[in-house]
Design a protein around this motif. Structure first.
Motif, short mmCIF file in Angstrom:
data_model
loop_
_atom_site.label_atom_id
_atom_site.label_comp_id
_atom_site.label_asym_id
_atom_site.label_seq_id
_atom_site.Cartn_x
_atom_site.Cartn_y
_atom_site.Cartn_z
N PRO A 37 2.44 -0.28 13.96
CA PRO A 37 1.00 -0.50 14.02
C PRO A 37 0.35 -0.36 12.65
CG PRO A 37 1.54 1.68 14.86
CD PRO A 37 2.85 0.97 14.62
N LEU A 38 -0.85 -0.90 12.55
CA LEU A 38 -1.57 -0.90 11.28
C LEU A 38 -1.78 0.51 10.74
CD1 LEU A 38 -4.34 -3.57 12.02
CD2 LEU A 38 -2.24 -3.87 10.68
N GLU A 39 -2.01 1.48 11.63
CA GLU A 39 -2.30 2.84 11.17
C GLU A 39 -1.15 3.42 10.34
OE1 GLU A 39 -2.30 2.92 15.34
OE2 GLU A 39 -3.08 1.16 14.32
N LEU A 40 0.09 3.13 10.76
CA LEU A 40 1.23 3.67 10.03
C LEU A 40 1.39 2.97 8.68
CD1 LEU A 40 3.96 4.24 12.77
CD2 LEU A 40 2.27 5.84 11.85
N ILE A 41 1.14 1.69 8.64
CA ILE A 41 1.21 0.95 7.38
C ILE A 41 0.13 1.46 6.42
CG2 ILE A 41 1.06 -1.32 6.28
CD1 ILE A 41 2.05 -2.51 8.95
N ALA A 44 1.21 4.75 4.92
CA ALA A 44 2.17 4.57 3.83
C ALA A 44 1.48 4.01 2.59
CB ALA A 44 3.31 3.65 4.28
N TYR A 45 0.54 3.09 2.81
CA TYR A 45 -0.22 2.51 1.69
C TYR A 45 -1.01 3.59 0.96
CZ TYR A 45 -3.61 -0.40 -0.80
OH TYR A 45 -4.39 -0.97 -1.78
N ALA A 46 -1.65 4.48 1.72
CA ALA A 46 -2.47 5.54 1.12
C ALA A 46 -1.64 6.47 0.26
CB ALA A 46 -3.19 6.32 2.21
N ILE A 47 -0.36 6.61 0.60
CA ILE A 47 0.55 7.47 -0.16
C ILE A 47 1.02 6.76 -1.44
CG2 ILE A 47 2.79 8.66 -0.07
CD1 ILE A 47 2.28 8.93 2.99
N GLY A 48 0.89 5.43 -1.46
CA GLY A 48 1.25 4.70 -2.67
C GLY A 48 2.20 3.54 -2.48
N GLU A 49 2.69 3.33 -1.25
CA GLU A 49 3.62 2.23 -1.01
C GLU A 49 2.88 0.90 -1.07
OE1 GLU A 49 6.87 0.16 -0.64
OE2 GLU A 49 6.92 2.34 -0.76
N ARG A 50 3.49 -0.08 -1.75
CA ARG A 50 2.86 -1.39 -1.88
C ARG A 50 3.74 -2.56 -1.42
NH1 ARG A 50 -0.65 1.52 -2.04
NH2 ARG A 50 -2.45 1.67 -3.43
N TYR A 64 -1.65 -9.49 7.60
CA TYR A 64 -2.12 -9.91 6.28
C TYR A 64 -3.65 -9.90 6.14
CZ TYR A 64 -2.78 -12.86 2.14
OH TYR A 64 -3.16 -13.35 0.93
N PRO A 65 -4.39 -10.44 7.10
CA PRO A 65 -5.85 -10.52 6.90
C PRO A 65 -6.56 -9.18 6.92
CG PRO A 65 -5.10 -12.01 8.65
CD PRO A 65 -3.98 -11.06 8.38
N VAL A 66 -5.98 -8.16 7.53
CA VAL A 66 -6.70 -6.91 7.75
C VAL A 66 -6.19 -5.75 6.89
CG1 VAL A 66 -7.39 -7.50 10.08
CG2 VAL A 66 -5.20 -6.37 9.72
N LEU A 67 -5.20 -6.01 6.07
CA LEU A 67 -4.66 -4.97 5.19
C LEU A 67 -4.97 -5.33 3.73
CD1 LEU A 67 -1.30 -4.30 7.04
CD2 LEU A 67 -3.15 -2.65 6.72
N PRO A 68 -4.90 -4.35 2.82
CA PRO A 68 -5.27 -4.59 1.42
C PRO A 68 -4.50 -5.75 0.78
CG PRO A 68 -5.08 -2.25 1.82
CD PRO A 68 -4.58 -2.93 3.06
N ILE A 71 -1.04 -5.61 -1.36
CA ILE A 71 0.27 -5.43 -0.75
C ILE A 71 1.15 -6.63 -1.07
CG2 ILE A 71 1.50 -5.49 1.48
CD1 ILE A 71 -0.63 -3.67 2.62
N LYS A 72 2.40 -6.35 -1.41
CA LYS A 72 3.39 -7.42 -1.60
C LYS A 72 4.20 -7.52 -0.32
CE LYS A 72 3.81 -6.96 -6.61
NZ LYS A 72 4.72 -6.67 -7.75
N TRP A 73 4.06 -8.64 0.37
CA TRP A 73 4.76 -8.85 1.63
C TRP A 73 6.11 -9.53 1.38
CZ3 TRP A 73 3.21 -6.39 5.80
CH2 TRP A 73 1.87 -6.03 5.91
N HIS A 74 7.13 -9.01 2.03
CA HIS A 74 8.48 -9.58 1.92
C HIS A 74 8.90 -10.08 3.29
CE1 HIS A 74 9.48 -7.64 -2.07
NE2 HIS A 74 8.41 -6.94 -1.70
N LEU A 75 9.27 -11.36 3.37
CA LEU A 75 9.81 -11.89 4.62
C LEU A 75 11.31 -11.65 4.60
CD1 LEU A 75 11.10 -14.35 6.44
CD2 LEU A 75 8.98 -13.29 7.26
N ILE A 76 11.78 -10.73 5.45
CA ILE A 76 13.19 -10.33 5.39
C ILE A 76 13.99 -10.84 6.58
CG2 ILE A 76 12.69 -8.30 4.00
CD1 ILE A 76 12.89 -6.60 6.52
N GLY A 77 13.31 -11.41 7.58
CA GLY A 77 14.00 -11.90 8.77
C GLY A 77 14.28 -13.38 8.69
#
Length: 235
Positions: A37-41, A44-50, A64-68, A71-77
């Protein structure tokens, strides 16, 4: 929980780099946020993960539309060709390119947007029938074909090692991918770089780092166990 988990992962990364004689800066942690869920992301973002990794196009489109936007998004699937258009303007790196036809579609959509897309070639070094990815012996030829696309830039290789309770058993697969990247780099193919090696997940990322991983994909180790309908191979 997430703060403590990230602290533990960071400590493990540092120790693995020390064992391998590498600098910590050589390894990028990708927090695999699929099904989360968005809350967990956001935590992690608030701690510094990007850097965050997602398996499914629809999840990236929802988040994507509702998060900062930094963020660098990686498509891994696994990526279907008919869904490339939905993420071409959202992701910074596609880890899972496993055919010339998929790369051709990425080229077409990137050209439409007037942008370039960085990709990794997914190699099935373990030879498992259940895994996506090209065969080791096919890699150079496919790399040469994809390198012809001007809007697609090959940055390295990716693999998903077997799920195992004994991480050490995956060392041989990480060694194989590293050697393959070295061999391809020696060919000096235009539009091909082998600086990125995406390998290692929650259970074996320390081994992967010791064998040269520059991108590690950690989900459960950061966010805890997830709830899913079908067990997926990458976390």
């Amino acid at each position: 929980m997430i703060r403590e988990n990230l602290r533990q992962v960071e400590e493990n990364i540092i120790k693995a780099c020390e064992r391998a004689g590498r600098e910590r800066e050589e390894v990028t942690l990708i927090a695999v946020s699929k099904t989360k869920p968005l809350e967990l992301i956001e935590e992690a973002y608030a701690i510094g993960e990007r850097n965050f990794g997602e398996n499914k196009v629809q999840e990236i489109n929802a988040k994507y539309p509702v998060l900062p936007k930094d963020i660098k998004w990686h498509l891994i699937g696994h990526l279907q060709r008919n869904k490339v258009k939905y993420i071409i303007d959202k992701v910074s790196l596609i880890h899972s390119v496993d055919s010339v036809r998929l790369a051709e579609q990425i080229q077409a959509e990137a050209a439409k947007c007037g942008k370039s897309m960085n990709i990794l070639i997914q190699v099935n070094v373990s030879g498992e029938d259940t895994k996506f990815g090209i065969r080791e012996e096919e890699t150079e030829n496919i790399v040469r074909e994809i390198a012809k696309f001007p809007n697609v830039h090959i940055k390295g290789l990716m693999t998903i090692a077997p799920f195992t309770d004994e991480p050490e058993t995956n060392r041989k697969y990480f060694k194989k991918l590293k050697q393959l990247s070295v061999d391809i780099m020696k060919k000096n193919i235009d539009n091909v770089n082998m600086d990125c090696l995406s390998m290692g997940m929650t259970g074996d990322y320390q081994i992967a780092i010791e064998e040269g991983a520059t991108l590690i994909r950690v989900g459960t180790g950061i966010f805890g166990e997830r709830i899913y309908k079908n067990k997926l191979s990458d976390d």
